[in-house]
Write a protein that holds these residues in place. Structure first.
Motif, PDB file in Angstrom:
ATOM      1  N   PRO A  87       0.821  -1.223   0.000  1.00 28.37           N
ATOM      2  CA  PRO A  87       0.000   0.000   0.000  1.00 28.37           C
ATOM      3  C   PRO A  87       0.851   1.267   0.000  1.00 28.37           C
ATOM      4  O   PRO A  87       0.487   2.278  -0.620  1.00 28.37           O
ATOM      5  N   TRP A 121      -4.362  10.924  13.773  1.00 28.32           N
ATOM      6  CA  TRP A 121      -4.713   9.498  13.939  1.00 28.32           C
ATOM      7  C   TRP A 121      -3.572   8.745  14.631  1.00 28.32           C
ATOM      8  O   TRP A 121      -3.781   7.978  15.568  1.00 28.32           O
ATOM      9  N   LEU A 122      -2.369   8.977  14.111  1.00 26.08           N
ATOM     10  CA  LEU A 122      -1.209   8.256  14.635  1.00 26.08           C
ATOM     11  C   LEU A 122      -0.941   8.637  16.094  1.00 26.08           C
ATOM     12  O   LEU A 122      -0.689   7.763  16.936  1.00 26.08           O
ATOM     13  N   LYS A 124      -2.991   9.642  18.327  1.00 27.57           N
ATOM     14  CA  LYS A 124      -4.005   9.015  19.191  1.00 27.57           C
ATOM     15  C   LYS A 124      -3.699   7.531  19.367  1.00 27.57           C
ATOM     16  O   LYS A 124      -3.782   7.001  20.467  1.00 27.57           O
ATOM     17  N   GLN A 125      -3.329   6.873  18.270  1.00 21.25           N
ATOM     18  CA  GLN A 125      -3.049   5.440  18.349  1.00 21.25           C
ATOM     19  C   GLN A 125      -1.821   5.163  19.230  1.00 21.25           C
ATOM     20  O   GLN A 125      -1.760   4.154  19.920  1.00 21.25           O
ATOM     21  N   TRP A 371      -1.656   7.259   4.748  1.00 18.39           N
ATOM     22  CA  TRP A 371      -3.114   7.020   4.774  1.00 18.39           C
ATOM     23  C   TRP A 371      -3.447   5.654   4.159  1.00 18.39           C
ATOM     24  O   TRP A 371      -4.228   4.876   4.714  1.00 18.39           O
ATOM     25  N   PHE A 372      -2.810   5.351   3.021  1.00 18.64           N
ATOM     26  CA  PHE A 372      -3.037   4.053   2.379  1.00 18.64           C
ATOM     27  C   PHE A 372      -2.645   2.920   3.333  1.00 18.64           C
ATOM     28  O   PHE A 372      -3.354   1.921   3.461  1.00 18.64           O
ATOM     29  N   MET A 374      -2.358   2.956   6.670  1.00 17.71           N
ATOM     30  CA  MET A 374      -3.238   2.889   7.837  1.00 17.71           C
ATOM     31  C   MET A 374      -4.560   2.221   7.494  1.00 17.71           C
ATOM     32  O   MET A 374      -5.105   1.447   8.274  1.00 17.71           O
ATOM     33  N   ARG A 375      -5.072   2.510   6.312  1.00 20.49           N
ATOM     34  CA  ARG A 375      -6.362   1.941   5.944  1.00 20.49           C
ATOM     35  C   ARG A 375      -6.230   0.499   5.459  1.00 20.49           C
ATOM     36  O   ARG A 375      -7.080  -0.334   5.764  1.00 20.49           O
ATOM     37  N   ALA A 376      -5.182   0.215   4.709  1.00 26.09           N
ATOM     38  CA  ALA A 376      -5.041  -1.152   4.199  1.00 26.09           C
ATOM     39  C   ALA A 376      -4.731  -2.138   5.327  1.00 26.09           C
ATOM     40  O   ALA A 376      -5.157  -3.287   5.287  1.00 26.09           O
ATOM     41  N   TYR A 377      -4.002  -1.694   6.344  1.00 21.52           N
ATOM     42  CA  TYR A 377      -3.679  -2.582   7.464  1.00 21.52           C
ATOM     43  C   TYR A 377      -4.673  -2.449   8.616  1.00 21.52           C
ATOM     44  O   TYR A 377      -4.957  -3.427   9.301  1.00 21.52           O
ATOM     45  N   GLY A 378      -5.163  -1.241   8.849  1.00 20.25           N
ATOM     46  CA  GLY A 378      -5.944  -0.987  10.054  1.00 20.25           C
ATOM     47  C   GLY A 378      -5.024  -1.053  11.265  1.00 20.25           C
ATOM     48  O   GLY A 378      -3.910  -1.596  11.183  1.00 20.25           O
ATOM     49  N   ALA A 379      -5.478  -0.519  12.396  1.00 23.22           N
ATOM     50  CA  ALA A 379      -4.652  -0.554  13.612  1.00 23.22           C
ATOM     51  C   ALA A 379      -4.261  -1.993  13.946  1.00 23.22           C
ATOM     52  O   ALA A 379      -3.116  -2.272  14.322  1.00 23.22           O
ATOM     53  N   LYS A 380      -5.196  -2.918  13.749  1.00 23.40           N
ATOM     54  CA  LYS A 380      -4.909  -4.323  14.078  1.00 23.40           C
ATOM     55  C   LYS A 380      -3.786  -4.891  13.223  1.00 23.40           C
ATOM     56  O   LYS A 380      -2.940  -5.641  13.706  1.00 23.40           O
ATOM     57  N   LEU A 382      -1.381  -3.195  11.722  1.00 24.81           N
ATOM     58  CA  LEU A 382      -0.113  -2.556  12.088  1.00 24.81           C
ATOM     59  C   LEU A 382       0.442  -3.190  13.363  1.00 24.81           C
ATOM     60  O   LEU A 382       1.632  -3.494  13.464  1.00 24.81           O
TER      61      LEU A 382
ATOM     62  N   MET B   1      -2.524  -6.534   2.314  1.00 26.39           N
ATOM     63  CA  MET B   1      -2.516  -6.601   0.854  1.00 26.39           C
ATOM     64  C   MET B   1      -1.442  -7.578   0.384  1.00 26.39           C
ATOM     65  O   MET B   1      -0.253  -7.328   0.611  1.00 26.39           O
ATOM     66  N   THR B  44     -12.293  10.503  12.737  1.00 21.99           N
ATOM     67  CA  THR B  44     -11.336  11.151  13.643  1.00 21.99           C
ATOM     68  C   THR B  44     -10.264  10.188  14.149  1.00 21.99           C
ATOM     69  O   THR B  44      -9.326  10.616  14.804  1.00 21.99           O
ATOM     70  N   MET B  46      -7.921   6.379  13.202  1.00 22.69           N
ATOM     71  CA  MET B  46      -7.580   5.443  12.126  1.00 22.69           C
ATOM     72  C   MET B  46      -8.464   4.203  12.239  1.00 22.69           C
ATOM     73  O   MET B  46      -8.926   3.860  13.324  1.00 22.69           O
ATOM     74  N   PRO B  47      -8.725   3.534  11.113  1.00 23.66           N
ATOM     75  CA  PRO B  47      -9.578   2.346  11.173  1.00 23.66           C
ATOM     76  C   PRO B  47      -8.913   1.244  12.003  1.00 23.66           C
ATOM     77  O   PRO B  47      -7.695   1.147  12.028  1.00 23.66           O
ATOM     78  N   VAL B  48      -9.743   0.438  12.647  1.00 24.15           N
ATOM     79  CA  VAL B  48      -9.211  -0.669  13.449  1.00 24.15           C
ATOM     80  C   VAL B  48      -8.934  -1.869  12.546  1.00 24.15           C
ATOM     81  O   VAL B  48      -7.887  -2.497  12.617  1.00 24.15           O
ATOM     82  N   GLU B  49      -9.882  -2.166  11.684  1.00 28.07           N
ATOM     83  CA  GLU B  49      -9.765  -3.349  10.811  1.00 28.07           C
ATOM     84  C   GLU B  49      -9.152  -2.952   9.466  1.00 28.07           C
ATOM     85  O   GLU B  49      -9.341  -1.832   8.999  1.00 28.07           O
ATOM     86  N   PRO B  50      -8.457  -3.877   8.834  1.00 25.25           N
ATOM     87  CA  PRO B  50      -7.955  -3.623   7.471  1.00 25.25           C
ATOM     88  C   PRO B  50      -9.117  -3.341   6.521  1.00 25.25           C
ATOM     89  O   PRO B  50     -10.201  -3.910   6.677  1.00 25.25           O
ATOM     90  N   GLU B  51      -8.887  -2.490   5.543  1.00 27.30           N
ATOM     91  CA  GLU B  51      -9.927  -2.193   4.557  1.00 27.30           C
ATOM     92  C   GLU B  51      -9.453  -2.640   3.178  1.00 27.30           C
ATOM     93  O   GLU B  51      -8.258  -2.702   2.906  1.00 27.30           O
ATOM     94  N   VAL B  56     -10.601   2.139  -0.244  1.00 24.75           N
ATOM     95  CA  VAL B  56      -9.675   3.249   0.002  1.00 24.75           C
ATOM     96  C   VAL B  56      -9.594   4.107  -1.260  1.00 24.75           C
ATOM     97  O   VAL B  56      -9.640   5.338  -1.214  1.00 24.75           O
TER      98      VAL B  56
END
Lengths: 492, 492
Positions: A87, A121-122, A124-125, A371-372, A374-380, A382, B1, B44, B46-51, B56
């Motif tokens: 990503p 986002w980062l 906060k995480q 952004w890509f 964070m969204r492709a992986y999600g917090a989980k 990462l 991915m 507000t 980052m997503p928790v789960e992968p998307e 995206v």
């Protein structure tokens, strides 16, 4: 190259990249070339006529790729990792197409806005103190590297100190100027002797003195409040002006973590001294709640914090995420407004123009890859990456600990890093340092693995750390076996 | 991915990019969004789960792209161009995949070696003085921007001056230190009042004074030897220490070219003053022999030269090509060698480690995109691009010159840039400045074109320049017609 040629070349390049990662294990981890190898292979002048991309790519494959050290290989155990991910590559692809020097908001509004959003986002995480979020006086901003972050903060710190702690004591402009000129030569930046050389280099660039504070193995190489107080008092007694301190969350040699609470307490009586946290590598682990105790004692008294997503958090170089408690401190030092940069939204004060918060004017669209990712992986996802690679590193630690007769670990292993020596047998003519050096030299020469050596308070040691998304337990077990074998052979 | 998801997403992204450039004319050139628009559209945290990347990408298309200003549009006539090209995008694609922080030669030998080779190619093609080639004491190195280049050179210049012109007069270390501390507050960097603000900002960062030397319209806004001599003598009379000068090959507002020969002559009596040439935009035109007279008078007395391939030479941001006459000057100021960066090839002095020649430690593989562009276009293709876009710019100049009743050109048009005012009718209540401001404001508001306004010695003027590989004569004719129409309407 027209659009159709590009389409064909780009598809083929994507295929090549996938194949490269699939077959990574078959190649040497360190480029097996001699200094100056490439000059012998390429012409001395640029071509006059356009060339077909197939021909260029053939040269890339045969001449360039063999000269690249493979940072993503499971056998790359040196320095700290330099992640990339699919990503992230897509983010760079778009960034290169929509190329723009986003110095002002109006230059490309989404570049600025997405950056602020993903850095919030980062933060906060990572559970950073709220003072670093953009909804108050703080802000996150992407820098090119942890070095640039520390230079930027040091320049802001220097100017803030000269204004608030020096010039403010005088009345007239002339007196102020004189006082500042006298103070410049006495400014001193501090860091522990384990802090990354970037702080020393920043002091060279900012034109100020630098003092490295000794740490000790008894404190796990951390900077303590007591050691800081001694160093500050001693400098002050000589008439020097301490204006900046780097505290490390994870030093380069051994991932030592400075005592943030003690440092904050000692600094209370020096309110004008800027306190920066360099968390270049270890900061990535803050996205996992079980590592957030690294923030103990940080509170809201630190002026800045920096971590590199491009080390261990799946974003390719460069993506150094820097946070400041008071964004105005940066703009006060770095803002210059010539007429050709004026525009109605900036003049109205409606937007943040990132050029005022960094050394250069122009900047790339780096928020997109973040952004890509964070969204492709999600917090989980990462967190899973951090935990997996950390545990692979700890596997190596465990193996080393199982051989106390052969290896000594010279600092508390942390976040997957092991710093080890090969023990010279009792009564041997050789020393542990020399034997370790010999083992490291043979490993470098044979080139199956790549690891870094370093000297920590006189002890020559090898560092082993991974962090690559392509790392595996099997490769790490094999790496251990190989190192054990070399150690035993060299000791015999 | 995984690899197959990446392949699919990457192919689709390549298609998207091609389509974007094909349909560029249909979109507004400046992002049509309000400050803060994106925060309202994104969550507000980052997503928790992968998307899925499709999801995206949908957001990218609908939320990010509308917020990007289109620097490559034929209707983008602002600032200076920020080129990209298909071969350059391919270079970035590979660079993101082979991501590595190439601070040392051993970190990725091809990164260092290819950079030296392509920068030599470029220097030869631009007919730069031989002192900047890597086979002697000089060297080319890629920096992130022209700003970073000037900071880097200024820091090296400051330290060289303090060592060679200040400390060298004293015997003991104590005396030297004292002299340096006293001199710091008196160091002053110079540039003309037309020089890009990067030099002023570099002075802020380096902690030195800055003096802007007035130019005049009679000299076509160039810095002359006479004006420089006056400024230097006056500063010296006040006890200041001139240690750095930026001479411009193409200023931002009007592409003025300083009088390099005269400047060199005046500087003969100040051998310790570093002379830097900022050719950020205009340097690109040096690849065409017909523009190499811009180098007249440069000879071999300038210490450094910088141009941005990422402006007008088909390489996407960032690719600032900096040359120094004596590479040692940079390393003397910027080299710090901690134990974890030591390695056998560096220790043996066999290689150049670029970290010693720039502000940060880490760096991206930027030579690759330059190499791809040079080979895919060839010198002929690069020249054709410069000539084509320059001529499209000159077409606009010609149209403006055909209406001396409506427009005034306030500086000699050069390299496709026209700087124009809308003339207030004689006896009108409004001034030319106010009328021009009104026209510029309406053009900004309507958003069909994007151009920059600036103030040159009190004259408010609009700048029109192109340089995009997607620029066309038709679009420029239409742009002229539109501006003419607005000007006539506002004047009526």
């Amino acid at each position: 190259m027209d659009a159709e040629e590009y389409r064909k070349a780009a598809y083929a390049s994507v295929d090549y990249i996938i194949e490269h990662f699939k077959t990574m294990d078959e190649r040497k981890v360190v480029a097996d070339v001699e200094p100056g190898y490439l000059r012998k292979l390429l012409p001395t002048e640029m071509p006059v006529e356009p060339e077909k991309f197939e021909d260029v790519h053939k040269d890339f494959d045969s001449k360039i790729v063999p000269g690249l050290t493979n940072w993503h290989s499971p056998n790359f155990l040196a320095f700290f990792p330099s992640n990339t991910s699919y990503p992230s590559m897509l983010g760079e692809l778009y960034s290169s197409a929509f190329s723009a020097p986003g110095f002002n908001w109006i230059c490309s509004p989404a570049m600025t806005e997405l950056e602020t959003i993903v850095l919030d986002w980062l933060a906060k995480q990572m559970a950073l103190p709220k003072c670093f979020l953009s909804d108050g006086e703080g802000m996150g901003i992407i820098q090119g590297s942890a070095s640039e972050a520390v230079i930027t903060c040091m320049v802001a710190a220097r100017d803030r100190y000269l204004r608030d702690a020096v010039a403010s004591k005088y009345e007239t402009e002339e007196e102020k100027e004189e006082a500042i000129a006298n103070a410049r030569g006495k400014l001193v930046a501090f860091a522990s002797d384990q802090t990354h050389s970037a702080t020393h280099k920043a002091a060279l660039i900012a034109g100020v003195r630098f003092i490295a504070i000794p740490t000790s193995a008894d404190d796990e190489f951390a900077l303590t409040g007591e050691k800081l107080e001694t160093a500050l008092s001693s400098a002050e007694a000589k008439g020097l002006l301490p204006f900046f301190l780097t505290a490390s969350m994870g030093t380069t040699a051994v991932v030592a973590i400075d005592r943030f609470g003690e440092i904050a307490k000692v600094s209370e009586s020096r309110p004008h001294m800027w306190k920066h946290i360099d968390a270049a590598y270890a900061g990535a682990a803050l996205i996992c709640p079980e590592h957030q105790d690294m923030l103990d004692g940080v509170g809201d008294s630190y002026d800045s914090f920096d971590m590199n997503m491009h080390k261990w958090l799946l974003v390719n170089f460069d993506a150094s995420c820097m946070y400041v408690r008071r964004r105005r401190d940066l703009a006060d030092a770095l803002s210059v407004m010539p007429p050709y940069l004026r525009n109605s939204v900036s003049d109205a004060g409606l937007v943040v123009d990132f050029r005022d918060y960094q050394l250069p004017l122009g900047r790339r669209f780096r928020a997109l890859k973040i952004w890509f990712v964070m969204r492709a992986y999600g917090a989980k996802g990462l967190q899973a990456h951090i935990r997996k690679t950390r545990d692979i590193g700890q596997l190596f630690t465990t193996r080393v600990q199982e051989r106390p007769d052969l290896f000594a670990i010279i600092a508390r292993p942390r976040l997957g890093l092991t710093v080890l020596q090969v023990l010279a047998p009792e009564g041997s003519a050789t020393t542990t340092n020399d034997l370790t050096k010999k083992v490291a030299a043979r490993i470098e020469k044979e080139g199956h693995l790549y690891l870094t050596s370093s000297t920590v308070h006189g002890s020559y040691a090898m560092r082993v750390v991974t962090g690559s998304p392509w790392a595996t337990e099997e490769a790490m077990e094999a790496a251990y076996k190989y190192i054990e074998n070399v150690a035993e052979e060299e000791r015999a």
